[in-house]
Scaffold this motif. Structure first.
Motif, PDB file in Angstrom:
ATOM      1  N   LYS A 186       0.837  -1.188   0.000  1.00 24.59           N
ATOM      2  CA  LYS A 186       0.000   0.000   0.000  1.00 24.59           C
ATOM      3  C   LYS A 186       0.876   1.243   0.000  1.00 24.59           C
ATOM      4  CE  LYS A 186      -3.677  -2.327   2.583  1.00 24.59           C
ATOM      5  NZ  LYS A 186      -4.479  -2.329   3.851  1.00 24.59           N
ATOM      6  N   GLN A 187       0.303   2.350  -0.443  1.00 25.27           N
ATOM      7  CA  GLN A 187       1.088   3.570  -0.565  1.00 25.27           C
ATOM      8  C   GLN A 187       1.649   4.029   0.773  1.00 25.27           C
ATOM      9  OE1 GLN A 187      -0.955   6.841  -2.423  1.00 25.27           O
ATOM     10  NE2 GLN A 187       0.921   8.005  -2.745  1.00 25.27           N
ATOM     11  N   ASN A 188       0.886   3.870   1.859  1.00 24.06           N
ATOM     12  CA  ASN A 188       1.363   4.340   3.155  1.00 24.06           C
ATOM     13  C   ASN A 188       2.385   3.403   3.791  1.00 24.06           C
ATOM     14  OD1 ASN A 188      -0.312   2.224   3.795  1.00 24.06           O
ATOM     15  ND2 ASN A 188      -1.535   3.332   5.317  1.00 24.06           N
ATOM     16  N   GLU A 189       2.722   2.300   3.090  1.00 21.17           N
ATOM     17  CA  GLU A 189       3.684   1.329   3.625  1.00 21.17           C
ATOM     18  C   GLU A 189       5.003   1.327   2.877  1.00 21.17           C
ATOM     19  OE1 GLU A 189       0.336  -2.032   4.933  1.00 21.17           O
ATOM     20  OE2 GLU A 189       1.549  -2.297   3.110  1.00 21.17           O
ATOM     21  N   TRP A 190       5.030   1.942   1.691  1.00 23.20           N
ATOM     22  CA  TRP A 190       6.173   1.698   0.806  1.00 23.20           C
ATOM     23  C   TRP A 190       7.478   2.288   1.330  1.00 23.20           C
ATOM     24  CZ3 TRP A 190       9.730   4.397  -2.060  1.00 23.20           C
ATOM     25  CH2 TRP A 190       9.558   5.773  -2.189  1.00 23.20           C
ATOM     26  N   GLU A 191       7.463   3.470   1.923  1.00 15.70           N
ATOM     27  CA  GLU A 191       8.711   4.088   2.367  1.00 15.70           C
ATOM     28  C   GLU A 191       9.372   3.282   3.491  1.00 15.70           C
ATOM     29  OE1 GLU A 191       7.896   8.129   3.315  1.00 15.70           O
ATOM     30  OE2 GLU A 191       8.043   8.781   1.216  1.00 15.70           O
ATOM     31  N   GLU A 192       8.571   2.796   4.423  1.00 14.68           N
ATOM     32  CA  GLU A 192       9.121   1.979   5.510  1.00 14.68           C
ATOM     33  C   GLU A 192       9.678   0.668   4.976  1.00 14.68           C
ATOM     34  OE1 GLU A 192       7.690  -0.130   9.712  1.00 14.68           O
ATOM     35  OE2 GLU A 192       6.358   1.269   8.650  1.00 14.68           O
ATOM     36  N   SER A 193       8.956   0.037   4.047  1.00 17.85           N
ATOM     37  CA  SER A 193       9.428  -1.214   3.472  1.00 17.85           C
ATOM     38  C   SER A 193      10.687  -0.997   2.636  1.00 17.85           C
ATOM     39  CB  SER A 193       8.328  -1.827   2.599  1.00 17.85           C
ATOM     40  OG  SER A 193       8.762  -3.043   2.025  1.00 17.85           O
ATOM     41  N   ALA A 194      10.712   0.076   1.846  1.00 23.82           N
ATOM     42  CA  ALA A 194      11.890   0.373   1.032  1.00 23.82           C
ATOM     43  C   ALA A 194      13.100   0.661   1.907  1.00 23.82           C
ATOM     44  CB  ALA A 194      11.601   1.555   0.114  1.00 23.82           C
ATOM     45  N   ARG A 195      12.882   1.339   3.029  1.00 23.41           N
ATOM     46  CA  ARG A 195      13.999   1.623   3.927  1.00 23.41           C
ATOM     47  C   ARG A 195      14.578   0.343   4.492  1.00 23.41           C
ATOM     48  NH1 ARG A 195      17.776   4.091   3.770  1.00 23.41           N
ATOM     49  NH2 ARG A 195      16.458   5.788   2.988  1.00 23.41           N
ATOM     50  N   ARG A 196      13.736  -0.633   4.817  1.00 25.20           N
ATOM     51  CA  ARG A 196      14.248  -1.928   5.298  1.00 25.20           C
ATOM     52  C   ARG A 196      15.082  -2.605   4.209  1.00 25.20           C
ATOM     53  NH1 ARG A 196       8.995  -2.477   7.636  1.00 25.20           N
ATOM     54  NH2 ARG A 196       8.342  -3.770   5.848  1.00 25.20           N
ATOM     55  N   ASP A 197      14.616  -2.528   2.963  1.00 22.26           N
ATOM     56  CA  ASP A 197      15.376  -3.118   1.863  1.00 22.26           C
ATOM     57  C   ASP A 197      16.766  -2.484   1.756  1.00 22.26           C
ATOM     58  OD1 ASP A 197      13.371  -4.857   1.073  1.00 22.26           O
ATOM     59  OD2 ASP A 197      12.511  -3.451  -0.372  1.00 22.26           O
ATOM     60  N   LEU A 198      16.825  -1.168   1.841  1.00 15.13           N
ATOM     61  CA  LEU A 198      18.097  -0.465   1.687  1.00 15.13           C
ATOM     62  C   LEU A 198      19.007  -0.686   2.895  1.00 15.13           C
ATOM     63  CD1 LEU A 198      16.800   2.845   0.113  1.00 15.13           C
ATOM     64  CD2 LEU A 198      18.110   1.041  -1.031  1.00 15.13           C
ATOM     65  N   ASP A 199      18.436  -0.700   4.081  1.00 12.98           N
ATOM     66  CA  ASP A 199      19.247  -0.965   5.274  1.00 12.98           C
ATOM     67  C   ASP A 199      19.839  -2.375   5.218  1.00 12.98           C
ATOM     68  OD1 ASP A 199      18.659   1.542   6.190  1.00 12.98           O
ATOM     69  OD2 ASP A 199      17.137   0.886   7.643  1.00 12.98           O
ATOM     70  N   GLY A 200      19.096  -3.310   4.615  1.00 11.50           N
ATOM     71  CA  GLY A 200      19.596  -4.683   4.524  1.00 11.50           C
ATOM     72  C   GLY A 200      20.719  -4.842   3.528  1.00 11.50           C
ATOM     73  N   ILE A 201      20.702  -4.053   2.448  1.00 12.96           N
ATOM     74  CA  ILE A 201      21.725  -4.207   1.407  1.00 12.96           C
ATOM     75  C   ILE A 201      22.945  -3.326   1.652  1.00 12.96           C
ATOM     76  CG2 ILE A 201      20.975  -2.407  -0.210  1.00 12.96           C
ATOM     77  CD1 ILE A 201      21.991  -6.029  -1.121  1.00 12.96           C
ATOM     78  N   GLU A 202      22.798  -2.295   2.488  1.00 16.93           N
ATOM     79  CA  GLU A 202      23.899  -1.329   2.677  1.00 16.93           C
ATOM     80  C   GLU A 202      25.204  -1.959   3.150  1.00 16.93           C
ATOM     81  OE1 GLU A 202      24.534   3.208   4.353  1.00 16.93           O
ATOM     82  OE2 GLU A 202      22.768   2.050   4.969  1.00 16.93           O
ATOM     83  N   PRO A 203      25.192  -2.939   4.090  1.00 14.18           N
ATOM     84  CA  PRO A 203      26.468  -3.537   4.507  1.00 14.18           C
ATOM     85  C   PRO A 203      27.215  -4.239   3.374  1.00 14.18           C
ATOM     86  CG  PRO A 203      24.726  -4.054   6.077  1.00 14.18           C
ATOM     87  CD  PRO A 203      24.059  -3.465   4.876  1.00 14.18           C
ATOM     88  N   TRP A 204      26.535  -4.519   2.272  1.00 18.66           N
ATOM     89  CA  TRP A 204      27.146  -5.242   1.163  1.00 18.66           C
ATOM     90  C   TRP A 204      27.635  -4.323   0.043  1.00 18.66           C
ATOM     91  CZ3 TRP A 204      28.209 -10.354   1.347  1.00 18.66           C
ATOM     92  CH2 TRP A 204      27.609 -11.069   2.383  1.00 18.66           C
ATOM     93  N   LEU A 205      27.551  -3.019   0.246  1.00 22.45           N
ATOM     94  CA  LEU A 205      27.903  -2.095  -0.820  1.00 22.45           C
ATOM     95  C   LEU A 205      29.352  -2.245  -1.274  1.00 22.45           C
ATOM     96  CD1 LEU A 205      26.111   1.266   0.039  1.00 22.45           C
ATOM     97  CD2 LEU A 205      25.806  -0.158  -1.985  1.00 22.45           C
ATOM     98  N   ARG A 206      30.278  -2.386  -0.339  1.00 20.62           N
ATOM     99  CA  ARG A 206      31.692  -2.493  -0.720  1.00 20.62           C
ATOM    100  C   ARG A 206      31.930  -3.739  -1.569  1.00 20.62           C
ATOM    101  NH1 ARG A 206      35.055  -2.589   4.486  1.00 20.62           N
ATOM    102  NH2 ARG A 206      36.777  -2.663   2.998  1.00 20.62           N
ATOM    103  N   THR A 207      31.310  -4.845  -1.195  1.00 16.13           N
ATOM    104  CA  THR A 207      31.450  -6.075  -1.980  1.00 16.13           C
ATOM    105  C   THR A 207      30.815  -5.909  -3.353  1.00 16.13           C
ATOM    106  OG1 THR A 207      31.612  -7.560  -0.085  1.00 16.13           O
ATOM    107  CG2 THR A 207      30.735  -8.489  -2.111  1.00 16.13           C
ATOM    108  N   LEU A 208      29.640  -5.280  -3.414  1.00 15.32           N
ATOM    109  CA  LEU A 208      28.965  -5.089  -4.691  1.00 15.32           C
ATOM    110  C   LEU A 208      29.772  -4.188  -5.614  1.00 15.32           C
ATOM    111  CD1 LEU A 208      25.260  -4.708  -3.527  1.00 15.32           C
ATOM    112  CD2 LEU A 208      26.314  -6.673  -4.658  1.00 15.32           C
ATOM    113  N   ARG A 209      30.444  -3.186  -5.071  1.00 17.97           N
ATOM    114  CA  ARG A 209      31.288  -2.321  -5.904  1.00 17.97           C
ATOM    115  C   ARG A 209      32.390  -3.123  -6.574  1.00 17.97           C
ATOM    116  NH1 ARG A 209      31.393   1.469  -1.330  1.00 17.97           N
ATOM    117  NH2 ARG A 209      29.914   3.170  -1.726  1.00 17.97           N
ATOM    118  N   VAL A 210      32.984  -4.045  -5.823  1.00 21.54           N
ATOM    119  CA  VAL A 210      34.063  -4.853  -6.389  1.00 21.54           C
ATOM    120  C   VAL A 210      33.533  -5.768  -7.491  1.00 21.54           C
ATOM    121  CG1 VAL A 210      35.794  -6.620  -5.890  1.00 21.54           C
ATOM    122  CG2 VAL A 210      35.387  -4.782  -4.246  1.00 21.54           C
ATOM    123  N   LEU A 211      32.411  -6.417  -7.231  1.00 19.66           N
ATOM    124  CA  LEU A 211      31.887  -7.399  -8.175  1.00 19.66           C
ATOM    125  C   LEU A 211      31.219  -6.754  -9.384  1.00 19.66           C
ATOM    126  CD1 LEU A 211      30.343 -10.025  -5.738  1.00 19.66           C
ATOM    127  CD2 LEU A 211      32.575 -10.088  -6.869  1.00 19.66           C
TER     128      LEU A 211
END
Length: 262
Positions: A59-84
């Motif tokens: 739902k529209q009122n849920e998307w920002e919170e859900s998207a933030r969880r997605d980004l917080d989950g992937i952020e620790p992997w940014l350095r590895t993703l840059r290399v690959l």
């Protein structure tokens, strides 16, 4: 924190996510139609290059919170993703593999030039140019005969060997940069970058987690293959076997075996 920006913000640099709530288009297996539902999409970006993609229905009122969880989950992997995946200062494993494919194809196409001195027509000239442009000056020199003839098969082999070594090194760096997957698992629904107008089935998505883990396992294997050489270098530098045992956790018998074999 990774900032979410609108797709109209085309000049954004650094790490950010392009996303928003709206229609999410998809196909069902065995169905020729394109379906749509409300949700959000996120394209993880760095300096104009897409690193990863994810989407979810909500739902529209849920998307920002859900998207933030997605980004917080992937952020620790940014350095590895840059290399690959590559970044401003790195070619990335995929580009290196593309270089290997180009060099291998060029070597195959130019085999008659090496064997019979066949002249370079427009078709063969493109392969020769691509191979020469990817080679270092040292590789060009090593592949040139005493008579001054460039042997393309040798040049292709040298380029491939260097790029394969670069891939192994990149995988080692990716492994060193990775967080502990036990405490920071890659969120399952992140994918490799999609084309902007992807209209395939959801089952056709290329998932990010297995892609990353395969490369990390390759890096782990490369590290294992280096153990003996590292121990020999350490011994030559004056590191005692006791220090090797304490630092690496390897059994003394294993250290002795690796030193003997290497």
């Amino acid at each position: 924190m990774i900032e979410i920006v609108d797709s109209s913000d085309t000049g954004r640099t650094g790490v950010h996510a392009i996303g928003g709530w709206g229609w999410v288009y998809y196909r069902e297996r065995y169905d020729t139609g394109v379906w749509k539902e409300r949700g959000y999409t996120l394209r993880l970006m760095e300096d104009g290059r897409q690193i990863a993609y994810t989407e979810a229905l909500c739902k529209q009122n849920e998307w920002e919170e859900s998207a933030r969880r997605d980004l917080d989950g992937i952020e620790p992997w940014l350095r590895t993703l840059r290399v690959l995946r590559g970044g401003p200062r790195a070619a990335g494993v995929e580009r290196l593999r593309d270089g290997i494919d180009t060099a291998r194809r060029a070597g195959e196409e130019l085999v008659d030039v090496d064997a019979w001195g066949t002249s370079l027509d427009t078709w063969l000239g493109e392969f020769a140019d691509a191979l020469r442009s990817s080679a270092t000056s040292e590789e060009m020199s090593a592949a040139t005969t005493r008579s001054g003839q460039l042997h393309y098969g040798t040049l292709a082999r040298l380029v491939i060997e260097r790029l394969e070594s670069d891939i192994r090194r990149s995988q080692l760096v990716a492994l060193a940069a990775a967080p502990d997957p036990a405490t920071h698992p890659i969120p399952a629904r992140w994918e490799l970058p999609r084309p902007e107008f992807f209209s395939g089935h959801a089952e056709d998505a290329k998932w990010l987690a297995p892609y990353v883990m395969r490369h990390l396992l390759e890096g782990w294997r490369a590290a294992q293959e280096m153990k003996g050489h590292l121990l020999v270098a350490a011994q030559a530098a004056g590191v005692t076997k006791t220090e090797m045992h304490t630092t690496t956790g390897l059994a003394r018998t294993t250290i002795d075996r690796l030193l003997t074999q290497s």
